[in-house]
Design a protein around this motif. Structure first.
Motif, PDB file in Angstrom:
ATOM      1  N   PRO A 166       0.824  -1.204   0.000  1.00 29.85           N
ATOM      2  CA  PRO A 166       0.000   0.000   0.000  1.00 29.85           C
ATOM      3  C   PRO A 166       0.864   1.262   0.000  1.00 29.85           C
ATOM      4  O   PRO A 166       1.851   1.352   0.723  1.00 29.85           O
ATOM      5  CB  PRO A 166      -0.814  -0.096   1.279  1.00 29.85           C
ATOM      6  N   VAL A 167       0.471   2.195  -0.835  1.00 22.11           N
ATOM      7  CA  VAL A 167       1.191   3.457  -0.958  1.00 22.11           C
ATOM      8  C   VAL A 167       0.220   4.594  -0.675  1.00 22.11           C
ATOM      9  O   VAL A 167      -0.875   4.621  -1.225  1.00 22.11           O
ATOM     10  CB  VAL A 167       1.772   3.622  -2.383  1.00 22.11           C
ATOM     11  N   GLU A 168       0.635   5.511   0.172  1.00 23.93           N
ATOM     12  CA  GLU A 168      -0.141   6.724   0.419  1.00 23.93           C
ATOM     13  C   GLU A 168       0.625   7.877  -0.213  1.00 23.93           C
ATOM     14  O   GLU A 168       1.816   8.057   0.051  1.00 23.93           O
ATOM     15  CB  GLU A 168      -0.280   6.983   1.916  1.00 23.93           C
ATOM     16  N   ILE A 169      -0.058   8.642  -1.053  1.00 24.26           N
ATOM     17  CA  ILE A 169       0.571   9.783  -1.695  1.00 24.26           C
ATOM     18  C   ILE A 169      -0.257  11.018  -1.402  1.00 24.26           C
ATOM     19  O   ILE A 169      -1.467  11.026  -1.598  1.00 24.26           O
ATOM     20  CB  ILE A 169       0.702   9.575  -3.219  1.00 24.26           C
ATOM     21  N   PHE A 170       0.422  12.053  -0.929  1.00 19.59           N
ATOM     22  CA  PHE A 170      -0.226  13.315  -0.619  1.00 19.59           C
ATOM     23  C   PHE A 170       0.587  14.437  -1.240  1.00 19.59           C
ATOM     24  O   PHE A 170       1.788  14.559  -0.996  1.00 19.59           O
ATOM     25  CB  PHE A 170      -0.324  13.515   0.901  1.00 19.59           C
ATOM     26  N   ALA A 171      -0.062  15.234  -2.060  1.00 20.19           N
ATOM     27  CA  ALA A 171       0.602  16.365  -2.700  1.00 20.19           C
ATOM     28  C   ALA A 171       0.107  17.656  -2.061  1.00 20.19           C
ATOM     29  O   ALA A 171      -1.089  17.923  -2.050  1.00 20.19           O
ATOM     30  CB  ALA A 171       0.300  16.366  -4.194  1.00 20.19           C
ATOM     31  N   ASP A 172       1.055  18.428  -1.517  1.00 27.15           N
ATOM     32  CA  ASP A 172       0.671  19.734  -0.978  1.00 27.15           C
ATOM     33  C   ASP A 172       1.193  20.824  -1.909  1.00 27.15           C
ATOM     34  O   ASP A 172       1.563  20.540  -3.045  1.00 27.15           O
ATOM     35  CB  ASP A 172       1.153  19.897   0.477  1.00 27.15           C
ATOM     36  N   GLU A 173       1.265  22.032  -1.450  1.00 29.07           N
ATOM     37  CA  GLU A 173       1.681  23.146  -2.309  1.00 29.07           C
ATOM     38  C   GLU A 173       3.165  23.102  -2.673  1.00 29.07           C
ATOM     39  O   GLU A 173       3.567  23.641  -3.692  1.00 29.07           O
ATOM     40  CB  GLU A 173       1.365  24.481  -1.629  1.00 29.07           C
ATOM     41  N   ASN A 174       3.997  22.466  -1.850  1.00 26.25           N
ATOM     42  CA  ASN A 174       5.443  22.515  -2.052  1.00 26.25           C
ATOM     43  C   ASN A 174       6.116  21.190  -2.359  1.00 26.25           C
ATOM     44  O   ASN A 174       7.222  21.176  -2.884  1.00 26.25           O
ATOM     45  CB  ASN A 174       6.116  23.109  -0.799  1.00 26.25           C
ATOM     46  N   ALA A 175       5.471  20.089  -1.992  1.00 20.04           N
ATOM     47  CA  ALA A 175       6.149  18.808  -2.129  1.00 20.04           C
ATOM     48  C   ALA A 175       5.165  17.653  -2.260  1.00 20.04           C
ATOM     49  O   ALA A 175       3.995  17.768  -1.930  1.00 20.04           O
ATOM     50  CB  ALA A 175       7.041  18.568  -0.910  1.00 20.04           C
ATOM     51  N   LEU A 176       5.720  16.559  -2.729  1.00 18.41           N
ATOM     52  CA  LEU A 176       4.990  15.309  -2.831  1.00 18.41           C
ATOM     53  C   LEU A 176       5.433  14.450  -1.656  1.00 18.41           C
ATOM     54  O   LEU A 176       6.625  14.244  -1.439  1.00 18.41           O
ATOM     55  CB  LEU A 176       5.322  14.621  -4.153  1.00 18.41           C
ATOM     56  N   ASN A 177       4.490  13.971  -0.872  1.00 17.75           N
ATOM     57  CA  ASN A 177       4.778  13.145   0.296  1.00 17.75           C
ATOM     58  C   ASN A 177       4.290  11.733   0.021  1.00 17.75           C
ATOM     59  O   ASN A 177       3.114  11.533  -0.267  1.00 17.75           O
ATOM     60  CB  ASN A 177       4.056  13.702   1.531  1.00 17.75           C
ATOM     61  N   ILE A 178       5.204  10.770   0.110  1.00 18.04           N
ATOM     62  CA  ILE A 178       4.877   9.383  -0.180  1.00 18.04           C
ATOM     63  C   ILE A 178       5.198   8.537   1.044  1.00 18.04           C
ATOM     64  O   ILE A 178       6.272   8.651   1.629  1.00 18.04           O
ATOM     65  CB  ILE A 178       5.689   8.853  -1.383  1.00 18.04           C
ATOM     66  N   LYS A 179       4.267   7.677   1.395  1.00 19.07           N
ATOM     67  CA  LYS A 179       4.488   6.782   2.528  1.00 19.07           C
ATOM     68  C   LYS A 179       4.223   5.348   2.068  1.00 19.07           C
ATOM     69  O   LYS A 179       3.136   5.033   1.592  1.00 19.07           O
ATOM     70  CB  LYS A 179       3.555   7.142   3.686  1.00 19.07           C
ATOM     71  N   VAL A 180       5.257   4.525   2.173  1.00 19.11           N
ATOM     72  CA  VAL A 180       5.161   3.105   1.866  1.00 19.11           C
ATOM     73  C   VAL A 180       5.533   2.372   3.146  1.00 19.11           C
ATOM     74  O   VAL A 180       6.671   2.456   3.605  1.00 19.11           O
ATOM     75  CB  VAL A 180       6.114   2.699   0.723  1.00 19.11           C
ATOM     76  N   LEU A 181       4.549   1.689   3.703  1.00 23.38           N
ATOM     77  CA  LEU A 181       4.699   1.059   5.009  1.00 23.38           C
ATOM     78  C   LEU A 181       5.174   2.096   6.021  1.00 23.38           C
ATOM     79  O   LEU A 181       4.466   3.038   6.303  1.00 23.38           O
ATOM     80  CB  LEU A 181       5.614  -0.157   4.935  1.00 23.38           C
ATOM     81  N   PHE A 182       6.393   1.955   6.536  1.00 24.61           N
ATOM     82  CA  PHE A 182       6.863   2.895   7.553  1.00 24.61           C
ATOM     83  C   PHE A 182       7.880   3.891   7.009  1.00 24.61           C
ATOM     84  O   PHE A 182       8.442   4.678   7.756  1.00 24.61           O
ATOM     85  CB  PHE A 182       7.466   2.129   8.737  1.00 24.61           C
ATOM     86  N   LYS A 183       8.131   3.849   5.711  1.00 23.45           N
ATOM     87  CA  LYS A 183       9.100   4.745   5.104  1.00 23.45           C
ATOM     88  C   LYS A 183       8.378   5.920   4.454  1.00 23.45           C
ATOM     89  O   LYS A 183       7.469   5.735   3.647  1.00 23.45           O
ATOM     90  CB  LYS A 183       9.927   4.007   4.055  1.00 23.45           C
ATOM     91  N   LYS A 184       8.806   7.126   4.808  1.00 21.79           N
ATOM     92  CA  LYS A 184       8.212   8.333   4.230  1.00 21.79           C
ATOM     93  C   LYS A 184       9.253   9.031   3.369  1.00 21.79           C
ATOM     94  O   LYS A 184      10.402   9.183   3.778  1.00 21.79           O
ATOM     95  CB  LYS A 184       7.729   9.274   5.331  1.00 21.79           C
ATOM     96  N   THR A 185       8.847   9.415   2.173  1.00 17.38           N
ATOM     97  CA  THR A 185       9.705  10.140   1.251  1.00 17.38           C
ATOM     98  C   THR A 185       9.031  11.460   0.918  1.00 17.38           C
ATOM     99  O   THR A 185       7.832  11.492   0.641  1.00 17.38           O
ATOM    100  CB  THR A 185       9.924   9.332  -0.053  1.00 17.38           C
ATOM    101  N   VAL A 186       9.807  12.523   0.924  1.00 19.26           N
ATOM    102  CA  VAL A 186       9.300  13.843   0.554  1.00 19.26           C
ATOM    103  C   VAL A 186      10.124  14.320  -0.636  1.00 19.26           C
ATOM    104  O   VAL A 186      11.355  14.370  -0.573  1.00 19.26           O
ATOM    105  CB  VAL A 186       9.418  14.849   1.722  1.00 19.26           C
TER     106      VAL A 186
END
Length: 109
Positions: A2-22
């Motif tokens: 499962p992948v959670e992706i959230f795009a805000d005004e400045n960055a793309l935030n991705i969460k895969v399991l317990f790893k978060k990438t901005v």
């Protein structure tokens, strides 16, 4: 996975399991979306399409995210023009457009 992706005004935030990438939009060199057809491997399964979002940053790091498209196969069989329409309106396609609209704005700063 499962992948959670959230795009805000400045960055793309991705969460895969317990790893978060901005990924800041200003750091994105390219973003592309690809579609692939997969044949069913087991009896009772349907053929399906997946989409692959590939993001390359200015440091040449590549981030690849994949998701299965939920398509109505019967509707596609009755009207083949439905498939490209679904590709254009998918979550990843909307995300790509959102990011592409922000990349020039972030680079102008």
């Amino acid at each position: 996975m499962p992948v959670e992706i959230f795009a805000d005004e400045n960055a793309l935030n991705i969460k895969v399991l317990f790893k978060k990438t901005v990924i800041r939009y200003s750091d994105i060199e390219s973003i592309r979306l690809e579609h692939e057809f997969r044949k069913a491997k087991q009896h009772g399964e349907q053929n399906w399409y997946g989409e692959i979002l590939k993001i390359t940053d200015i440091n040449k790091n590549e981030y690849v995210y994949y998701r299965k498209l939920d398509l109505d196969q019967d509707k596609i069989a009755m009207n083949p023009t439905y498939l490209p329409e679904q590709f254009e309106n998918s979550e990843f396609a909307k995300l790509q457009t959102y990011i592409e609209e922000r990349i020039p704005i972030m680079r102008a700063d």
